[in-house]
Design a protein around this motif. Structure first.
Motif, short mmCIF file in Angstrom:
data_model
loop_
_atom_site.label_atom_id
_atom_site.label_comp_id
_atom_site.label_asym_id
_atom_site.label_seq_id
_atom_site.Cartn_x
_atom_site.Cartn_y
_atom_site.Cartn_z
N THR A 296 23.72 20.70 10.23
CA THR A 296 24.16 21.24 8.93
C THR A 296 25.63 21.65 8.99
O THR A 296 26.38 21.47 8.02
N THR A 297 26.04 22.19 10.14
CA THR A 297 27.41 22.67 10.27
C THR A 297 28.44 21.55 10.20
O THR A 297 29.58 21.79 9.77
N VAL B 170 29.59 20.95 6.69
CA VAL B 170 30.10 22.23 6.18
C VAL B 170 31.49 22.52 6.76
O VAL B 170 32.40 22.93 6.04
N LEU C 40 25.26 26.66 7.47
CA LEU C 40 26.22 26.92 6.39
C LEU C 40 27.11 28.11 6.74
O LEU C 40 28.35 28.01 6.68
#
Length: 397
Positions: A264-265, A268, A317
């Motif tokens: 996810t990072t 982001v 996130l």
């Protein structure tokens, strides 16, 4: 008539920096959870000894962080610092793998703690020295995206190794990454690094001057509250799941949780570097606080293993935003002072203190009042941090 030569392009060095970020396995987020399992299962250390070993490493990092920042400001041998730190991490893990004596584990943890906090400021200084203040935002986002990509793949491979070959091979994987880092860091050409720019200017501002910088003080407290709320969430969740009837395989659960957050990072972090220029720094930081507030609140309500793994996207996130925005805000506040890395060291010391206090206080709270109360408390701390940032922190763009 001789032709006029242009200044050398740092493109090759920037490409080498991309590759370097891929191999920088995160000792704390990726490998430390496995270390706790290894020391318990393979070395038969009791929980108190494991806690002491992990705390010693974190304490060594906290104490070394600010002095290391000053060293990075002063030296032109930033590549060598990264190489030495990587070698120390590799040797320390070899020591842990091959020697079971508790003092050897403690000595290795001290080395790992100091080396781990050396790499980050050195990478950020090299980045600033290569691209300058104007290019830093997107460069930091790119660094973080490559680093998290490497971490995500490493977490998956580590989980597979743990299941097939045993825990020790996870640390041999880290040793190989350290060797690759040593090779890759010297592919960045020293002549491409502006060492004056790398410390954010010429001025001989002192550490005392930085301590009296009001926006930096406000930001430090905001960072402290964020990591106070965030650091204990995954360890606390792991304790609840592996200690109850919902117990999951520790290595499998840890790998899935880490991988989801790291994947996810990646987008982001790449987005945050650009968004910091468009939206400003403060809205991004408020979004990170909101994600952490919601994550802790959801963990208090539901700890089904599959549910909490997907809630880890909120960790990706918030962590992705903070990792990028911290560097940008500190660069904003120290521009022209010549003390960029010293200030970074102070901020990362604050992070270490917040994380250590988070695990200590919330662990006690969970044992006395229950896990749900502990999660609600962490959610409240994140909400307080958001309010502090909203009312007290100026926009630094």
């Amino acid at each position: 008539m001789p032709t006029k030569t242009s200044a050398p392009s740092p493109r090759r060095s920037l490409q080498a920096l991309d590759r370097l970020n891929l191999t920088l396995g995160d000792v704390r987020d990726v490998f430390e959870p496995y270390l706790a399992i290894f020391l318990t299962a393979e070395r038969q250390l009791d929980p108190a000894q494991v806690g002491i070993a992990l705390a010693i490493g974190n304490l060594a990092g906290i104490l070394a962080q600010t002095p290391i920042g000053a060293v990075v400001d002063a030296t032109k041998h930033k590549r060598l610092l990264i190489a030495i730190a990587s070698a120390v991490i590799a040797i320390s893990y070899l020591l842990i793998i091959n020697f079971s004596a508790f003092p050897a584990v403690l000595a290795a943890q001290v080395g790992i703690g100091v080396a781990a906090v050396t790499v980050i400021p050195a990478i950020e200084a090299i980045s600033l020295g290569l691209v300058g203040q104007k290019g830093l935002n997107q460069r930091v986002g790119r660094n973080e995206a490559f680093n998290r990509s490497g971490n995500a793949v490493t977490a998956v491979v580590a989980g597979i190794l743990a299941q097939i070959t045993g825990l020790a091979w996870i640390f041999y994987l880290l040793i190989l990454l350290c060797i690759a880092t040593i090779v890759l860091v010297f592919q960045i050409r020293d002549r491409d690094i502006n060492h004056t720019t790398a410390r954010s200017g010429h001025s001989q501002t002192t550490g005392k001057d930085l301590l009296h910088d009001c926006p930096l003080q406000v930001f430090s407290l905001a960072v402290f509250l964020f990591y106070m709320a965030n650091a204990a969430l995954l360890p606390l969740l792991s304790q609840k799941l592996t200690g109850g009837q919902q117990a999951a395989t520790p290595s499998g659960f840890i790998s899935a949780s880490i991988a989801v957050a790291q994947f996810t990072t990646i987008p982001v972090a790449a987005w945050a570097g650009k968004a910091a220029d468009i939206w400003g720094r403060k809205p991004l930081l408020l979004l990170a606080f909101a994600a952490t507030t919601l994550r802790a609140f959801l963990y208090a309500l539901n700890t089904d293993p599959w549910f909490v793994v997907w809630v880890q996207t909120l960790d990706g996130l918030s962590s992705g935003i903070f990792a990028v925005t911290i560097v940008i805000v500190v660069a904003d506040l120290t521009q022209g002072t010549g003390r960029f890395n010293l200030a970074q060291g102070g901020i990362y010391t604050t992070i270490g203190l917040g994380a250590a206090l988070s695990n200590l206080a919330v662990g006690w709270l969970a044992s006395t009042a229950g896990f749900s109360i502990a999660f609600f408390t962490l959610s409240a701390i994140a909400a307080i941090g958001a309010l502090w940032l909203w009312f007290a922190m100026p926009e630094t763009k």
